[in-house]
Design a protein around this motif. Structure first.
Motif, PDB file in Angstrom:
ATOM      1  N   SER A   7       6.712  -1.576 -16.866  1.00 16.98           N
ATOM      2  CA  SER A   7       5.114  -1.501 -16.875  1.00 16.98           C
ATOM      3  C   SER A   7       4.254  -2.076 -15.270  1.00 16.98           C
ATOM      4  CB  SER A   7       4.644  -2.443 -17.597  1.00 16.98           C
ATOM      5  OG  SER A   7       2.739  -2.349 -17.936  1.00 16.98           O
ATOM      6  N   ASN A   9       6.107  -1.405 -12.659  1.00 17.91           N
ATOM      7  CA  ASN A   9       6.659  -0.490 -11.441  1.00 17.91           C
ATOM      8  C   ASN A   9       6.015   0.009 -11.777  1.00 17.91           C
ATOM      9  OD1 ASN A   9       9.198  -2.448 -10.665  1.00 17.91           O
ATOM     10  ND2 ASN A   9      10.602  -0.804 -11.734  1.00 17.91           N
ATOM     11  N   ASN A  10       5.254   0.983 -12.724  1.00 14.71           N
ATOM     12  CA  ASN A  10       4.100   1.850 -12.995  1.00 14.71           C
ATOM     13  C   ASN A  10       3.444   1.493 -12.552  1.00 14.71           C
ATOM     14  OD1 ASN A  10       6.325   3.864 -14.587  1.00 14.71           O
ATOM     15  ND2 ASN A  10       5.399   2.489 -16.430  1.00 14.71           N
ATOM     16  N   ASN A  11       2.455   0.575 -12.815  1.00 11.49           N
ATOM     17  CA  ASN A  11       0.998   0.170 -11.603  1.00 11.49           C
ATOM     18  C   ASN A  11       1.324   0.221 -10.087  1.00 11.49           C
ATOM     19  OD1 ASN A  11       0.206   0.441 -14.398  1.00 11.49           O
ATOM     20  ND2 ASN A  11       0.743  -2.164 -14.866  1.00 11.49           N
ATOM     21  N   GLY A  13       3.920   1.783  -8.767  1.00 13.00           N
ATOM     22  CA  GLY A  13       3.578   3.408  -8.509  1.00 13.00           C
ATOM     23  C   GLY A  13       2.021   3.350  -8.463  1.00 13.00           C
ATOM     24  N   LYS A  14       1.569   3.456  -8.968  1.00  9.53           N
ATOM     25  CA  LYS A  14      -0.234   3.748  -9.386  1.00  9.53           C
ATOM     26  C   LYS A  14      -0.852   3.458  -7.665  1.00  9.53           C
ATOM     27  CE  LYS A  14      -0.148   4.236 -14.347  1.00  9.53           C
ATOM     28  NZ  LYS A  14      -0.667   4.139 -15.467  1.00  9.53           N
ATOM     29  N   TYR A  15      -0.242   1.940  -8.135  1.00  3.58           N
ATOM     30  CA  TYR A  15      -1.321   1.635  -6.993  1.00  3.58           C
ATOM     31  C   TYR A  15      -0.770   1.987  -5.246  1.00  3.58           C
ATOM     32  CZ  TYR A  15      -2.783  -1.105 -10.031  1.00  3.58           C
ATOM     33  OH  TYR A  15      -3.534  -2.414 -11.827  1.00  3.58           O
ATOM     34  N   ILE A  17       0.587   5.315  -4.884  1.00  8.42           N
ATOM     35  CA  ILE A  17      -0.291   6.476  -4.841  1.00  8.42           C
ATOM     36  C   ILE A  17      -2.213   6.614  -4.326  1.00  8.42           C
ATOM     37  CG2 ILE A  17      -0.816   8.653  -5.869  1.00  8.42           C
ATOM     38  CD1 ILE A  17       1.995   8.429  -7.422  1.00  8.42           C
ATOM     39  N   ILE A  18      -2.767   5.868  -5.313  1.00  5.00           N
ATOM     40  CA  ILE A  18      -3.743   5.391  -4.704  1.00  5.00           C
ATOM     41  C   ILE A  18      -4.229   4.984  -3.486  1.00  5.00           C
ATOM     42  CG2 ILE A  18      -5.306   4.138  -5.327  1.00  5.00           C
ATOM     43  CD1 ILE A  18      -5.123   4.587  -8.866  1.00  5.00           C
ATOM     44  N   TYR A  77     -14.779   2.077  -9.547  1.00  8.57           N
ATOM     45  CA  TYR A  77     -13.591   2.022 -10.235  1.00  8.57           C
ATOM     46  C   TYR A  77     -12.721   1.245 -11.467  1.00  8.57           C
ATOM     47  CZ  TYR A  77      -8.190   2.744 -10.494  1.00  8.57           C
ATOM     48  OH  TYR A  77      -6.855   2.466 -11.343  1.00  8.57           O
ATOM     49  N   PHE A  81     -12.487   3.094 -15.439  1.00  4.68           N
ATOM     50  CA  PHE A  81     -10.949   3.625 -15.385  1.00  4.68           C
ATOM     51  C   PHE A  81     -10.599   1.950 -15.873  1.00  4.68           C
ATOM     52  CE2 PHE A  81     -11.111   6.195 -11.566  1.00  4.68           C
ATOM     53  CZ  PHE A  81     -10.394   6.949 -12.291  1.00  4.68           C
TER      54      PHE A  81
END
Length: 81
Positions: A7, A9-11, A13-15, A17-18, A77, A81
């Motif tokens: 979880s 790592n996914n977060n 990665g999202k941050y 990318i943003i 944001y 979100f």
């Protein structure tokens, strides 16, 4: 434990990318609208001291304006979100 790591790592990665998208967006705005952004950094309240062998520039008002815009964007944001 592995679920938490995945979880995170996914977060992360999202941050990333943003943040990367925001950097690209700012770069595009600066590239295409540089001539219209000349006022930025020359606002009233920006401290500028120039002497013969010394220059000091502290963009106080510009930093406050940038902080305000960033704070508003973060609040929007978080709200959506």
């Amino acid at each position: 434990m592995n679920l938490q790591k995945n979880s995170m790592n996914n977060n992360l990665g999202k941050y990333l990318i943003i943040i990367g998208g925001l950097i690209i967006l700012v770069g595009i705005v600066i590239y295409f609208f540089y001539d219209k952004l000349q006022w930025l950094g020359n606002l009233p309240g920006d401290i500028r001291i120039e002497r013969e062998n010394f220059r000091f520039y502290f963009p106080l008002t510009t930093m406050l304006l940038a902080s305000l815009v960033i704070s508003i964007l973060i609040r929007l944001y978080r709200y959506f979100f």
